[in-house]
Design a protein around this motif. Structure first.
Motif, mmCIF file in Angstrom:
data_model
loop_
_atom_site.group_PDB
_atom_site.id
_atom_site.type_symbol
_atom_site.label_atom_id
_atom_site.label_comp_id
_atom_site.label_asym_id
_atom_site.label_seq_id
_atom_site.Cartn_x
_atom_site.Cartn_y
_atom_site.Cartn_z
ATOM 1 N N LEU A 154 0.834 -1.195 0.000
ATOM 2 C CA LEU A 154 0.000 0.000 0.000
ATOM 3 C C LEU A 154 0.872 1.249 0.000
ATOM 4 C CD1 LEU A 154 -2.513 -1.192 2.722
ATOM 5 C CD2 LEU A 154 -2.955 -1.049 0.273
ATOM 6 N N PRO A 155 0.514 2.250 -0.798
ATOM 7 C CA PRO A 155 1.308 3.490 -0.790
ATOM 8 C C PRO A 155 1.137 4.215 0.542
ATOM 9 C CG PRO A 155 -0.700 3.786 -2.074
ATOM 10 C CD PRO A 155 -0.628 2.324 -1.722
ATOM 11 N N PRO A 156 2.168 4.906 1.009
ATOM 12 C CA PRO A 156 2.045 5.651 2.275
ATOM 13 C C PRO A 156 1.093 6.828 2.121
ATOM 14 C CG PRO A 156 4.126 6.166 1.198
ATOM 15 C CD PRO A 156 3.496 5.056 0.404
ATOM 16 N N LEU A 157 0.559 7.281 3.245
ATOM 17 C CA LEU A 157 -0.298 8.462 3.227
ATOM 18 C C LEU A 157 0.508 9.690 2.816
ATOM 19 C CD1 LEU A 157 -2.325 8.125 6.577
ATOM 20 C CD2 LEU A 157 -3.157 7.689 4.275
ATOM 21 N N THR A 158 -0.098 10.531 2.002
ATOM 22 C CA THR A 158 0.543 11.816 1.704
ATOM 23 C C THR A 158 0.477 12.686 2.956
ATOM 24 O OG1 THR A 158 -1.521 12.838 0.973
ATOM 25 C CG2 THR A 158 -0.221 11.647 -0.684
ATOM 26 N N PRO A 159 1.364 13.658 3.095
ATOM 27 C CA PRO A 159 1.294 14.537 4.278
ATOM 28 C C PRO A 159 -0.076 15.180 4.450
ATOM 29 C CG PRO A 159 3.365 14.882 3.111
ATOM 30 C CD PRO A 159 2.539 13.966 2.255
ATOM 31 N N TRP A 160 -0.710 15.596 3.338
ATOM 32 C CA TRP A 160 -2.014 16.241 3.461
ATOM 33 C C TRP A 160 -3.085 15.265 3.905
ATOM 34 C CZ3 TRP A 160 -3.770 20.989 3.914
ATOM 35 C CH2 TRP A 160 -5.137 21.212 3.788
ATOM 36 N N LEU A 161 -3.066 14.030 3.364
ATOM 37 C CA LEU A 161 -4.071 13.041 3.756
ATOM 38 C C LEU A 161 -3.891 12.642 5.214
ATOM 39 C CD1 LEU A 161 -6.492 11.428 2.867
ATOM 40 C CD2 LEU A 161 -4.959 9.643 2.009
ATOM 41 N N SER A 162 -2.643 12.525 5.657
ATOM 42 C CA SER A 162 -2.380 12.228 7.061
ATOM 43 C C SER A 162 -2.945 13.327 7.950
ATOM 44 C CB SER A 162 -0.873 12.088 7.284
ATOM 45 O OG SER A 162 -0.579 11.874 8.652
#
Length: 584
Positions: free
Chosen positions: A436-444
């Motif tokens: 799974l791709p990591p969360l983007t800073p904005w989504l986090s």
């Protein structure tokens, strides 16, 4: 609360209240008063609960029990912070109106604080006392002599004893009674009757009748009608929004004590504010940023490190499990179940199991031991409360989907001799693995905001800033009490930020006061009615905005931006609307 000698339902219509076991009298307070009911007003203050919890936290963390009755009430460092307007999260003196007037009034003792509490009220403002009083206080702060104006030369000798401390202006409800006794010769009972009558909404004819009664008394005292009219107008303009001095002094004492706790035990104080929500002028997100400006970091909730509520951790703040939306906990959850003495909130249950049987070692271990639902587990994952399991949030959510329903026997049953849990079967799991791709800073950040109402790591504007053009100022450019390098008066500026409060006081003729927050601090906006109507959606409901306006270097040391235009602020992606505290 009203008290009757007979069963209430036999003398007044009542109806069930929303809270279990309570009832509402269908008469208003004036009608209940006219019927001679014994009427008692109780004021519930969330700050009292916050202060009490703060004292408990200090005792457990520092090993001392602070006695607020024994702290000095003349500490220079406390009044220094008050005079600078550094009062966010402090009882009664944290609003933007208070923050902007504190550097002007320069309070130096509890009497000054009592005046400060009383003056930011509709009564003094509608009576025209606010601006003259501010000018007097500024002159006194500069060491100048002040000649108090009582409105008419004949009134000075009669009113100096009761209005001298407030520089000739009516700021306390008590002063209405004192004016009536001094100027019209009323008895205290007659004066209180007049005050009560004035405090009700009346027609012009009814007010004229009250005035004639007052003027008859002033005639007997040998006062001219011109002086009597000035005295009556002082009372009439104020009486409907009176604030008793005893009330103001009690609030001033609590304001001082909360400032003292914030100054000496800031982490414990902020924790108690977080746990007492909802209350106060600002949301937890704004309080978190204020704590950061004072060197206190806010740490995310942790399934193995957090208590039920927020708690100090090495001088910083560790958010509690009850700060996770949807998990329950806190004083509101407990109050809803007050009839069940054995009730324990979900955060309390998670912490109790951890303290009894050791830290949780995996997601499955948490589900088995804490007996939480999948929905609650998902909420904790999205809030970042399971980082110690060594997996990113998306992988934990994937794991949660793969787990079958798991429930453990109660701990007292598991401890019986010979009872063992069934071992896991060695089945292949390779087909369930996925990258799974990591969360983007904005989504986090968006997940943090959705589940916590704040982001313990970044302020949203840190991630928005790269999308803005370089000509935009930040709150650091505006100047302030500690930064006298202000921008020129009337300079046109553009600023982006997150709206944290909106106010439209009834005394401001439709003007809205907004507070804009960026990653560096706060900015005051003044929005006049035509712009509110032209940009209604942006002004009243959009959480992130760009404002264009002119600098107004307000006398307090906190500049304003007089807004002339609003635009939507570009965002890297979707985010839940963050809480703003809107008034009026």
């Amino acid at each position: 609360m009203i008290i009757s000698a007979e069963t209430l339902s036999s003398v007044v219509p009542i109806e069930p209240a929303r809270m279990d076991g309570r009832f509402v009298c269908q008469w208003d307070k004036d009608s209940a008063d006219d019927a001679r009911f014994v009427k008692i007003d109780f004021l519930a203050l969330g700050m009292l609960s916050a202060v009490d919890e703060c004292l408990d936290i200090i005792e457990e963390v520092h090993g001392i029990r602070v006695d607020l009755g024994r702290i000095p009430h003349d500490s220079p460092e406390i009044y220094d912070s008050i005079r600078e307007g550094d009062t966010m999260g402090v009882f009664q003196i944290e609003s933007r109106a208070q923050v902007q007037t504190l550097p002007r009034t320069q309070p130096r003792n509890l009497d000054d604080l009592a005046v400060q509490v009383a003056i930011i009220r509709p009564g003094p403002i509608m009576a025209g006392a606010f601006r003259p009083y501010m000018h007097y206080r500024e002159a006194l702060a500069r060491g100048e002599h002040v000649e108090v104006d009582y409105g008419h030369p004949e009134l000075a000798p009669k009113l100096a004893w009761c209005l001298g401390e407030t520089l000739g202006h009516v700021l306390y409800q008590d002063q209405v009674l004192q004016i009536a006794t001094s100027v019209a010769g009323f008895t205290p009972g007659q004066a209180d009757k007049l005050r009560r009558a004035m405090s009700r909404k009346r027609s012009s004819e009814a007010m004229q009748a009250l005035a004639e009664e007052f003027y008859a008394g002033t005639d007997r005292q040998g006062l001219s009608r011109a002086a009597a009219k000035v005295a009556f107008d002082k009372m009439a303009a104020f009486a409907a929004f009176g604030f008793p001095k005893s009330h103001a002094v009690a609030f001033a004492l609590l304001a001082y004590e909360s400032t003292w706790l914030r100054y000496h035990y800031p982490a414990a104080y902020y924790c108690s504010l977080f746990n007492a929500q909802p209350m106060g002028f600002y949301s937890v997100e704004v309080l978190t940023q204020d704590a950061g400006r004072h060197g206190i970091q806010t740490l995310p909730p942790s399934i193995n490190a957090s208590r039920a509520g927020a708690w100090p951790e090495n001088g910083d703040i560790r958010l509690g499990l009850q700060q996770v939306k949807g998990l329950g906990g806190g004083w509101q959850d407990i109050r809803q179940h007050h009839r069940d003495p054995a009730y324990a909130t979900t955060p309390d249950q998670i912490v109790a199991e951890r303290e009894a049987n050791g830290p949780y070692v995996s997601l499955r271990d948490l589900l088995v031991r804490a007996h939480i639902s999948r929905e609650q587990a998902e909420t904790l994952i999205r809030a970042g409360a399971m980082e110690e399991f060594g997996l990113p949030r998306r992988e934990l959510l994937w794991q949660l989907g793969l787990l079958t329903e798991v429930r453990a026997a109660p701990s007292h049953v598991r401890s019986r001799k010979g009872l063992k849990e069934q071992l896991a079967l060695a089945l292949p799991t390779e087909q369930d693995m996925v990258e799974l791709p990591p969360l983007t800073p904005w989504l986090s950040l968006a997940w943090d905001v959705e589940k916590l109402g704040l982001s313990p790591g970044n302020h949203p504007m840190q991630l928005v800033r790269p999308l803005l053009h370089e000509g935009m100022i930040t709150s650091r450019h505006l100047g302030g009490v500690h930064n006298p390098n202000r921008m020129p008066q009337g300079m046109m500026v553009e600023m982006a930020g997150m709206v944290v409060t909106r106010q439209r006081p009834s005394t401001a003729s439709g003007v809205m006061f907004m507070l804009l927050e960026d990653e560096f601090g706060l900015a005051n906006l003044v929005v006049y009615t035509p712009l509110q109507e032209r940009r209604r959606e942006l002004v009243r409901g959009t959480p992130f905005v760009i404002v264009r306006g002119r600098i107004d270097n307000e006398q307090s040391g906190f500049p304003n931006i007089i807004a002339e235009e609003f635009h939507a602020c570009p965002l890297p992606g979707h985010i839940e609307k963050m809480d703003s505290h809107d008034f009026g």
